[in-house]
Design a protein around this motif. Structure first.
Motif, mmCIF file in Angstrom:
data_model
loop_
_atom_site.group_PDB
_atom_site.id
_atom_site.type_symbol
_atom_site.label_atom_id
_atom_site.label_comp_id
_atom_site.label_asym_id
_atom_site.label_seq_id
_atom_site.Cartn_x
_atom_site.Cartn_y
_atom_site.Cartn_z
ATOM 1 N N MET A 61 0.841 -1.199 0.000
ATOM 2 C CA MET A 61 0.000 0.000 0.000
ATOM 3 C C MET A 61 0.871 1.241 0.000
ATOM 4 S SD MET A 61 -2.933 1.156 2.725
ATOM 5 C CE MET A 61 -3.904 2.632 2.352
ATOM 6 N N ARG A 62 0.533 2.199 -0.860
ATOM 7 C CA ARG A 62 1.238 3.481 -0.860
ATOM 8 C C ARG A 62 0.554 4.437 0.120
ATOM 9 N NH1 ARG A 62 0.838 2.698 -6.448
ATOM 10 N NH2 ARG A 62 -0.759 4.321 -6.609
ATOM 11 N N TRP A 63 1.362 5.132 0.917
ATOM 12 C CA TRP A 63 0.763 6.096 1.835
ATOM 13 C C TRP A 63 1.729 7.204 2.259
ATOM 14 C CZ3 TRP A 63 2.821 7.011 6.678
ATOM 15 C CH2 TRP A 63 3.730 6.065 7.171
ATOM 16 N N GLN A 64 3.045 6.975 2.134
ATOM 17 C CA GLN A 64 4.000 7.905 2.739
ATOM 18 C C GLN A 64 4.053 9.270 2.071
ATOM 19 O OE1 GLN A 64 7.543 5.377 2.942
ATOM 20 N NE2 GLN A 64 7.170 5.087 5.119
ATOM 21 N N GLY A 65 3.492 9.375 0.872
ATOM 22 C CA GLY A 65 3.418 10.692 0.244
ATOM 23 C C GLY A 65 2.091 11.385 0.446
ATOM 24 N N GLY A 66 1.222 10.760 1.240
ATOM 25 C CA GLY A 66 -0.118 11.288 1.408
ATOM 26 C C GLY A 66 -0.201 12.513 2.303
ATOM 27 N N ARG A 67 -1.313 13.206 2.180
ATOM 28 C CA ARG A 67 -1.556 14.404 2.996
ATOM 29 C C ARG A 67 -1.720 14.031 4.456
ATOM 30 N NH1 ARG A 67 -5.829 17.290 5.202
ATOM 31 N NH2 ARG A 67 -7.413 15.753 4.611
ATOM 32 N N ARG A 68 -1.142 14.853 5.318
ATOM 33 C CA ARG A 68 -1.315 14.670 6.757
ATOM 34 C C ARG A 68 -2.394 15.631 7.243
ATOM 35 N NH1 ARG A 68 5.052 14.363 8.742
ATOM 36 N NH2 ARG A 68 5.657 12.666 7.322
ATOM 37 N N GLY A 69 -3.337 15.088 7.970
ATOM 38 C CA GLY A 69 -4.459 15.909 8.396
ATOM 39 C C GLY A 69 -4.200 16.708 9.654
ATOM 40 N N GLY A 70 -3.301 16.208 10.520
ATOM 41 C CA GLY A 70 -3.015 16.911 11.760
ATOM 42 C C GLY A 70 -4.147 16.855 12.766
ATOM 43 N N GLN A 89 2.367 8.757 12.116
ATOM 44 C CA GLN A 89 2.181 9.399 10.818
ATOM 45 C C GLN A 89 1.288 8.554 9.912
ATOM 46 O OE1 GLN A 89 6.035 10.329 9.201
ATOM 47 N NE2 GLN A 89 6.563 11.716 10.890
ATOM 48 N N PHE A 90 1.412 7.239 10.016
ATOM 49 C CA PHE A 90 0.550 6.354 9.233
ATOM 50 C C PHE A 90 -0.911 6.603 9.581
ATOM 51 C CE2 PHE A 90 -1.785 2.281 8.964
ATOM 52 C CZ PHE A 90 -1.640 2.008 7.617
ATOM 53 N N VAL A 91 -1.209 6.655 10.870
ATOM 54 C CA VAL A 91 -2.587 6.905 11.299
ATOM 55 C C VAL A 91 -3.061 8.257 10.783
ATOM 56 C CG1 VAL A 91 -4.092 7.261 13.291
ATOM 57 C CG2 VAL A 91 -2.380 5.440 13.337
ATOM 58 N N ASP A 92 -2.190 9.253 10.839
ATOM 59 C CA ASP A 92 -2.566 10.598 10.413
ATOM 60 C C ASP A 92 -2.860 10.650 8.917
ATOM 61 O OD1 ASP A 92 -3.084 13.306 10.724
ATOM 62 O OD2 ASP A 92 -0.985 13.899 10.626
ATOM 63 N N VAL A 93 -2.001 10.034 8.112
ATOM 64 C CA VAL A 93 -2.192 10.051 6.660
ATOM 65 C C VAL A 93 -3.437 9.265 6.269
ATOM 66 C CG1 VAL A 93 -1.240 9.266 4.452
ATOM 67 C CG2 VAL A 93 0.233 10.434 6.100
ATOM 68 N N ILE A 94 -3.604 8.080 6.842
ATOM 69 C CA ILE A 94 -4.783 7.278 6.509
ATOM 70 C C ILE A 94 -6.048 8.000 6.950
ATOM 71 C CG2 ILE A 94 -6.009 5.122 6.925
ATOM 72 C CD1 ILE A 94 -3.524 4.907 5.106
ATOM 73 N N ALA A 114 -11.438 2.382 0.694
ATOM 74 C CA ALA A 114 -10.320 1.796 -0.048
ATOM 75 C C ALA A 114 -10.491 1.984 -1.550
ATOM 76 C CB ALA A 114 -10.196 0.318 0.287
ATOM 77 N N ALA A 115 -11.727 1.886 -2.039
ATOM 78 C CA ALA A 115 -11.991 2.022 -3.469
ATOM 79 C C ALA A 115 -11.740 3.438 -3.967
ATOM 80 C CB ALA A 115 -13.431 1.617 -3.773
ATOM 81 N N ASN A 116 -11.900 4.414 -3.086
ATOM 82 C CA ASN A 116 -11.799 5.821 -3.489
ATOM 83 C C ASN A 116 -10.533 6.516 -3.007
ATOM 84 O OD1 ASN A 116 -14.622 6.565 -4.742
ATOM 85 N ND2 ASN A 116 -15.080 5.302 -2.953
ATOM 86 N N ALA A 117 -9.686 5.789 -2.275
ATOM 87 C CA ALA A 117 -8.510 6.404 -1.668
ATOM 88 C C ALA A 117 -7.594 7.068 -2.691
ATOM 89 C CB ALA A 117 -7.734 5.362 -0.863
ATOM 90 N N ALA A 118 -7.328 6.376 -3.790
ATOM 91 C CA ALA A 118 -6.397 6.899 -4.784
ATOM 92 C C ALA A 118 -6.955 8.131 -5.486
ATOM 93 C CB ALA A 118 -6.053 5.822 -5.808
ATOM 94 N N ALA A 119 -8.257 8.136 -5.742
ATOM 95 C CA ALA A 119 -8.871 9.231 -6.502
ATOM 96 C C ALA A 119 -8.791 10.561 -5.764
ATOM 97 C CB ALA A 119 -10.321 8.892 -6.819
ATOM 98 N N VAL A 120 -8.870 10.529 -4.439
ATOM 99 C CA VAL A 120 -8.862 11.786 -3.682
ATOM 100 C C VAL A 120 -7.453 12.225 -3.308
ATOM 101 C CG1 VAL A 120 -11.149 11.320 -2.747
ATOM 102 C CG2 VAL A 120 -9.127 10.664 -1.416
ATOM 103 N N ASN A 149 -4.681 11.754 -5.646
ATOM 104 C CA ASN A 149 -3.831 11.684 -6.844
ATOM 105 C C ASN A 149 -2.887 10.490 -6.797
ATOM 106 O OD1 ASN A 149 -4.885 14.058 -8.081
ATOM 107 N ND2 ASN A 149 -3.613 15.311 -6.721
ATOM 108 N N GLY A 150 -3.378 9.397 -6.221
ATOM 109 C CA GLY A 150 -2.598 8.166 -6.186
ATOM 110 C C GLY A 150 -1.563 8.089 -5.086
#
Length: 282
Positions: A1-10, A75-80, A206-212, A214-215
């Protein structure tokens, strides 16, 4: 699963290191009782006062640090969590993100005293998701759940699903139905429907994660299978067998292994919350 480049919500409240709970008179036996509740996800601490009293407790804790944790697990929890929020903001008008509380051993909540033995849970009173991250290791080593990132993210998204149910009013409707139920078995059927819908909502995320994103947050090959493996490991029938007892469907509160897999897959394959009507079969 890719996640480390994802937005962090804080939107994290980190209470780790602020103290917890020690075993009181209940000892190991009480811990075993609590562990049964632990591994099915989402035990509301307001319904587990017996476990709380057996294990002992601590006083109210001060709020933890807000923002983005520095450690990888935080950070994983925050990004997810941020990605789940982004998905639901598109799916649901008026969506409001919950706060995620990271803690160790035990902490105060709007629903009562929460303990790690209860597993991850959502409290509708304060609209917070509570996570003791040690549950990942225990779930994997004691129950045979997957250690893949998506399997862990599925657990987080399931708890966010309960937040969505609070916002839509589904949780409140189930509570009223349970209060009016003529038997424990009938009340449990409502609980199962609610939990399976949260599984389905995790699949929708999970189905929509990539779309919101940008992958930047996305499932990769084999991830869905790892999530389904975890859903199977925490089915009520599997847990009842693991505890050495016979399977009693009337006592299910979260659904069988097959049901949990079915609804996680349905949410993923449709990507549509409207496909998650688990109450139609009641």
């Amino acid at each position: 699963m890719r996640w480390q480049g994802g937005r962090r919500g804080g939107n994290i409240e980190d209470r780790r290191g602020m103290g917890g709970v020690g075993l009181a008179g209940g000892g190991v036996g009480a811990l075993v009782v609590a562990a049964i509740a632990y591994f099915v996800f989402g035990i509301d601490p307001s319904t587990t006062q017996q476990i709380t009293s057996q294990l002992g407790g601590v006083g109210a804790q001060q709020p933890g640090a807000r923002g983005t944790p520095e450690d990888e697990a935080g950070q994983f929890v925050d990004v997810i969590g941020a990605n789940v929020d982004d998905v639901w903001a598109r799916q649901m008008q008026g969506y409001r993100p919950p706060t995620v509380v990271l803690y160790e051993q035990g902490t105060s909540t709007g629903c009562g005293f929460g303990q790690s033995a209860m597993g991850p849970f959502y409290c509708p009173t304060d609209q917070r998701v509570y996570l003791d991250l040690s549950f990942w290791r225990q779930m994997e080593t004691q129950l045979g759940a997957s250690s893949a990132d998506f399997a862990r993210a599925y657990v987080i998204a399931h708890e966010y699903g309960h937040h969505v149910q609070t916002l839509t009013g589904a949780s409140q409707q189930v509570q009223r139905a349970q209060q009016a139920a003529g038997s424990e078995a009938e009340a449990n059927r409502w609980s199962v429907a609610l939990e399976l819908q949260a599984d389905c909502y995790a699949g929708v995320w999970a189905a929509n994660a990539a779309a919101v994103s940008n992958g930047q947050v996305a499932l990769t090959a084999g991830d869905l299978e790892e999530g389904l493996r975890t859903a199977s490991a925490i089915g009520d029938d599997t847990l009842q067998r693991r505890q050495g007892g016979r399977v009693v469907p009337e006592g299910f509160t979260h659904g069988s292994s097959a049901q949990r897999q079915q609804w996680l897959r349905r949410g993923y394959e449709t990507g549509d919350p409207a496909a998650c009507d688990t109450f139609a079969a009641l």
